[in-house]
Write a protein that holds these residues in place. Structure first.
Motif, PDB file in Angstrom:
ATOM      1  N   LEU A   1       0.703  -1.228   0.063  1.00 13.47           N
ATOM      2  CA  LEU A   1       0.048   0.104   0.009  1.00 13.47           C
ATOM      3  C   LEU A   1       0.976   1.369  -0.147  1.00 13.47           C
ATOM      4  O   LEU A   1       0.747   2.307  -0.951  1.00 13.47           O
ATOM      5  N   VAL A   2       1.896   1.541   0.872  1.00 14.29           N
ATOM      6  CA  VAL A   2       3.000   2.460   0.845  1.00 14.29           C
ATOM      7  C   VAL A   2       3.652   2.592  -0.482  1.00 14.29           C
ATOM      8  O   VAL A   2       3.681   3.600  -1.113  1.00 14.29           O
ATOM      9  N   VAL A   3       4.283   1.623  -0.937  1.00 15.00           N
ATOM     10  CA  VAL A   3       4.879   1.647  -2.181  1.00 15.00           C
ATOM     11  C   VAL A   3       3.983   2.054  -3.448  1.00 15.00           C
ATOM     12  O   VAL A   3       4.299   2.918  -4.175  1.00 15.00           O
ATOM     13  N   GLY A   4       2.575   1.530  -3.375  1.00 20.15           N
ATOM     14  CA  GLY A   4       1.748   2.003  -4.353  1.00 20.15           C
ATOM     15  C   GLY A   4       1.202   3.329  -4.459  1.00 20.15           C
ATOM     16  O   GLY A   4       1.200   3.931  -5.631  1.00 20.15           O
ATOM     17  N   TYR A   5       1.131   3.896  -3.165  1.00 20.02           N
ATOM     18  CA  TYR A   5       0.826   5.234  -2.726  1.00 20.02           C
ATOM     19  C   TYR A   5       2.022   6.048  -3.328  1.00 20.02           C
ATOM     20  O   TYR A   5       1.845   7.276  -3.946  1.00 20.02           O
ATOM     21  N   LEU A   6       3.225   5.839  -3.272  1.00 23.56           N
ATOM     22  CA  LEU A   6       4.219   6.680  -3.240  1.00 23.56           C
ATOM     23  C   LEU A   6       4.649   6.717  -4.758  1.00 23.56           C
ATOM     24  O   LEU A   6       5.011   7.942  -5.215  1.00 23.56           O
ATOM     25  N   LEU A   7       4.431   5.741  -5.272  1.00 23.43           N
ATOM     26  CA  LEU A   7       4.832   5.626  -6.833  1.00 23.43           C
ATOM     27  C   LEU A   7       3.679   6.247  -7.629  1.00 23.43           C
ATOM     28  O   LEU A   7       3.995   7.082  -8.726  1.00 23.43           O
ATOM     29  N   ASN A   8       2.467   6.279  -7.086  1.00 21.35           N
ATOM     30  CA  ASN A   8       1.375   7.105  -7.670  1.00 21.35           C
ATOM     31  C   ASN A   8       1.555   8.429  -7.497  1.00 21.35           C
ATOM     32  O   ASN A   8       1.409   9.165  -8.540  1.00 21.35           O
ATOM     33  N   LEU A   9       2.132   8.934  -6.445  1.00 18.22           N
ATOM     34  CA  LEU A   9       2.148  10.554  -6.237  1.00 18.22           C
ATOM     35  C   LEU A   9       3.325  10.753  -7.178  1.00 18.22           C
ATOM     36  O   LEU A   9       3.552  11.979  -7.892  1.00 18.22           O
ATOM     37  N   GLY A  10       4.402   9.857  -7.425  1.00 19.13           N
ATOM     38  CA  GLY A  10       5.454  10.313  -8.360  1.00 19.13           C
ATOM     39  C   GLY A  10       4.822  10.350  -9.812  1.00 19.13           C
ATOM     40  O   GLY A  10       5.124  11.322 -10.471  1.00 19.13           O
ATOM     41  N   VAL A  11       4.054   9.669 -10.163  1.00 19.24           N
ATOM     42  CA  VAL A  11       3.420   9.451 -11.525  1.00 19.24           C
ATOM     43  C   VAL A  11       2.807  10.606 -11.694  1.00 19.24           C
ATOM     44  O   VAL A  11       2.713  11.449 -12.568  1.00 19.24           O
TER      45      VAL A  11
ATOM     46  N   ALA B   1       3.109  13.656 -10.115  1.00 19.69           N
ATOM     47  CA  ALA B   1       3.837  14.850  -9.968  1.00 19.69           C
ATOM     48  C   ALA B   1       4.576  15.203 -11.571  1.00 19.69           C
ATOM     49  O   ALA B   1       4.824  16.191 -12.064  1.00 19.69           O
ATOM     50  N   VAL B   2       4.593  13.823 -12.185  1.00 20.36           N
ATOM     51  CA  VAL B   2       5.382  13.939 -13.663  1.00 20.36           C
ATOM     52  C   VAL B   2       4.509  14.317 -14.550  1.00 20.36           C
ATOM     53  O   VAL B   2       4.575  14.920 -15.367  1.00 20.36           O
ATOM     54  N   TYR B   3       3.228  13.493 -14.500  1.00 25.95           N
ATOM     55  CA  TYR B   3       2.372  13.629 -15.674  1.00 25.95           C
ATOM     56  C   TYR B   3       1.055  14.444 -15.303  1.00 25.95           C
ATOM     57  O   TYR B   3       0.392  14.768 -16.317  1.00 25.95           O
ATOM     58  N   GLY B   4       0.972  14.777 -14.056  1.00 26.20           N
ATOM     59  CA  GLY B   4      -0.341  15.386 -13.768  1.00 26.20           C
ATOM     60  C   GLY B   4      -1.471  14.687 -13.844  1.00 26.20           C
ATOM     61  O   GLY B   4      -1.779  13.693 -14.341  1.00 26.20           O
ATOM     62  N   GLY B   5      -2.529  15.270 -13.004  1.00 27.41           N
ATOM     63  CA  GLY B   5      -3.775  14.284 -12.851  1.00 27.41           C
ATOM     64  C   GLY B   5      -4.554  14.073 -13.950  1.00 27.41           C
ATOM     65  O   GLY B   5      -5.239  13.036 -14.161  1.00 27.41           O
ATOM     66  N   ASP B   6      -4.712  14.900 -15.008  1.00 28.91           N
ATOM     67  CA  ASP B   6      -5.380  14.775 -16.083  1.00 28.91           C
ATOM     68  C   ASP B   6      -4.773  13.872 -17.071  1.00 28.91           C
ATOM     69  O   ASP B   6      -5.779  13.314 -17.636  1.00 28.91           O
ATOM     70  N   ASP B   7      -3.892  13.234 -16.823  1.00 26.17           N
ATOM     71  CA  ASP B   7      -3.195  12.448 -17.793  1.00 26.17           C
ATOM     72  C   ASP B   7      -3.049  10.948 -16.963  1.00 26.17           C
ATOM     73  O   ASP B   7      -2.380  10.086 -17.627  1.00 26.17           O
ATOM     74  N   VAL B   8      -3.365  10.864 -15.804  1.00 28.96           N
ATOM     75  CA  VAL B   8      -3.503   9.581 -15.007  1.00 28.96           C
ATOM     76  C   VAL B   8      -4.668   9.091 -14.949  1.00 28.96           C
ATOM     77  O   VAL B   8      -5.526   9.837 -14.314  1.00 28.96           O
TER      78      VAL B   8
ATOM     79  N   HIS C   1      -3.295  -5.995 -15.649  1.00 30.48           N
ATOM     80  CA  HIS C   1      -4.477  -5.183 -14.950  1.00 30.48           C
ATOM     81  C   HIS C   1      -4.676  -4.061 -16.259  1.00 30.48           C
ATOM     82  O   HIS C   1      -5.773  -3.275 -16.080  1.00 30.48           O
ATOM     83  N   GLY C   2      -3.820  -4.250 -17.310  1.00 24.04           N
ATOM     84  CA  GLY C   2      -4.168  -3.148 -18.691  1.00 24.04           C
ATOM     85  C   GLY C   2      -4.416  -1.798 -18.002  1.00 24.04           C
ATOM     86  O   GLY C   2      -5.170  -1.019 -18.864  1.00 24.04           O
ATOM     87  N   GLU C   3      -3.455  -1.170 -17.175  1.00 23.95           N
ATOM     88  CA  GLU C   3      -3.790   0.424 -16.683  1.00 23.95           C
ATOM     89  C   GLU C   3      -2.566   1.121 -17.070  1.00 23.95           C
ATOM     90  O   GLU C   3      -1.693   0.963 -16.214  1.00 23.95           O
ATOM     91  N   SER C   4      -2.202   1.548 -18.264  1.00 23.76           N
ATOM     92  CA  SER C   4      -1.050   1.826 -18.615  1.00 23.76           C
ATOM     93  C   SER C   4      -0.275   3.147 -17.645  1.00 23.76           C
ATOM     94  O   SER C   4       0.639   3.087 -17.275  1.00 23.76           O
ATOM     95  N   THR C   5      -1.140   4.090 -17.294  1.00 25.34           N
ATOM     96  CA  THR C   5      -0.653   5.073 -16.306  1.00 25.34           C
ATOM     97  C   THR C   5      -0.379   4.811 -14.826  1.00 25.34           C
ATOM     98  O   THR C   5       0.202   5.546 -14.064  1.00 25.34           O
ATOM     99  N   ARG C   6      -0.987   3.436 -14.568  1.00 17.17           N
ATOM    100  CA  ARG C   6      -0.713   2.984 -13.059  1.00 17.17           C
ATOM    101  C   ARG C   6       0.281   1.744 -13.307  1.00 17.17           C
ATOM    102  O   ARG C   6       0.371   1.117 -12.202  1.00 17.17           O
ATOM    103  N   MET C   7       0.906   1.450 -14.415  1.00 17.52           N
ATOM    104  CA  MET C   7       1.849   0.357 -14.446  1.00 17.52           C
ATOM    105  C   MET C   7       2.979   0.334 -13.717  1.00 17.52           C
ATOM    106  O   MET C   7       3.252  -0.538 -13.145  1.00 17.52           O
TER     107      MET C   7
END
Length: 240
Positions: A105-115, A117-124, A192-198
């Motif tokens: 859970l922690v790893v997923g949360y931190l990595l999602n935050l990083g994504v 920060a890079v791509y922005g909420g509209d692209d994720v 899972h087929g979710e490219s932005t959450r890969m």
């Protein structure tokens, strides 16, 4: 430790490889059918125009199919579910699983935050779970059923496929442990087929695989997966 699934071959390949690919092929075929059933809106008399509640559960049907290949392969060609996978969780499995589930859970949360920060909420893209409460037909019962599937069934079938059959097949062919860990995490993320959450899914897959690696049993990774899915399942009720 459950690290050997026997050496029987089917169509020239180790049975666990065949069971894995059977599960994946079945998953994609059923996904096509259920997607058509859920999204088909041609009229009131259309037999595929399902009520919202059953349509909600139908969305999970492909996950059920994921586990059919591993179960059938183990019963027909392997040594049985317990000897092949170690499904009967011990207290050690539970301890390792809960610890790895919390870490995932922690790893997923931190990595999602990083994504983000890079791509922005509209692209994720949001998780597919985001829309589940909106199609629950106004009933907490359907949401509760979906939450139960998310916590119990999804970890069971996905772990049987990825960190059960695929893991056993790779170990049988003496693939190094760290390679097995990485490969199964990649397959888990791709499934899972979710490219932005890969990236986040890959990181979580590594941690779930760590539970299997530390215990040698699929039960531990199932517990970890269930623990990882618990908060999203609870959040289904807040969006209802």
């Amino acid at each position: 430790m459950v690290e050997n699934s026997g050496g029987r071959r089917v169509f020239g390949a180790h049975w666990a490889f065949v069971a894995f690919f059977a599960g994946v092929v079945g998953y994609h075929l059923v996904t096509l059918v259920t997607t058509a059933a859920v999204n088909h809106q041609t009229g009131d008399d259309d037999p595929l125009d399902l009520p919202a509640g059953p349509a909600l559960l139908l969305a999970f049907l492909p996950n059920l199919v994921l586990g059919l290949g591993p179960v059938a392969g183990s019963l027909r060609f392997g040594a049985g579910l317990e000897r092949d996978f170690g499904l009967r969780a011990t207290w050690r499995d539970i301890r390792i699983g809960l610890a790895c589930g919390a870490l995932a859970l922690v790893v997923g949360y931190l990595l999602n935050l990083g994504v983000l920060a890079v791509y922005g909420g509209d692209d994720v893209s949001d998780s597919p779970l985001t829309d589940l409460p909106d199609v629950s037909d106004g009933s907490y019962a359907w949401v509760a059923a979906a939450a139960a599937i998310l916590i119990v069934v999804v970890p069971l079938t996905e772990e049987l496929l990825v960190r059960g059959t695929l893991w056993n097949a790779l170990v049988h062919h003496r693939v190094p442990s760290w390679v097995v860990l990485v490969l199964t995490a990649l397959v888990f993320a791709q499934l899972h087929g979710e490219s932005t959450r890969m990236i986040a899914l890959f990181g979580q897959g590594l941690v779930l695989g760590l539970a299997r690696y530390r215990s040698g049993r699929t039960a531990a990774s199932m517990v970890a997966h269930a623990a990882n899915n618990l908060p999203p399942a609870v959040l289904l009720f807040t969006g209802h």
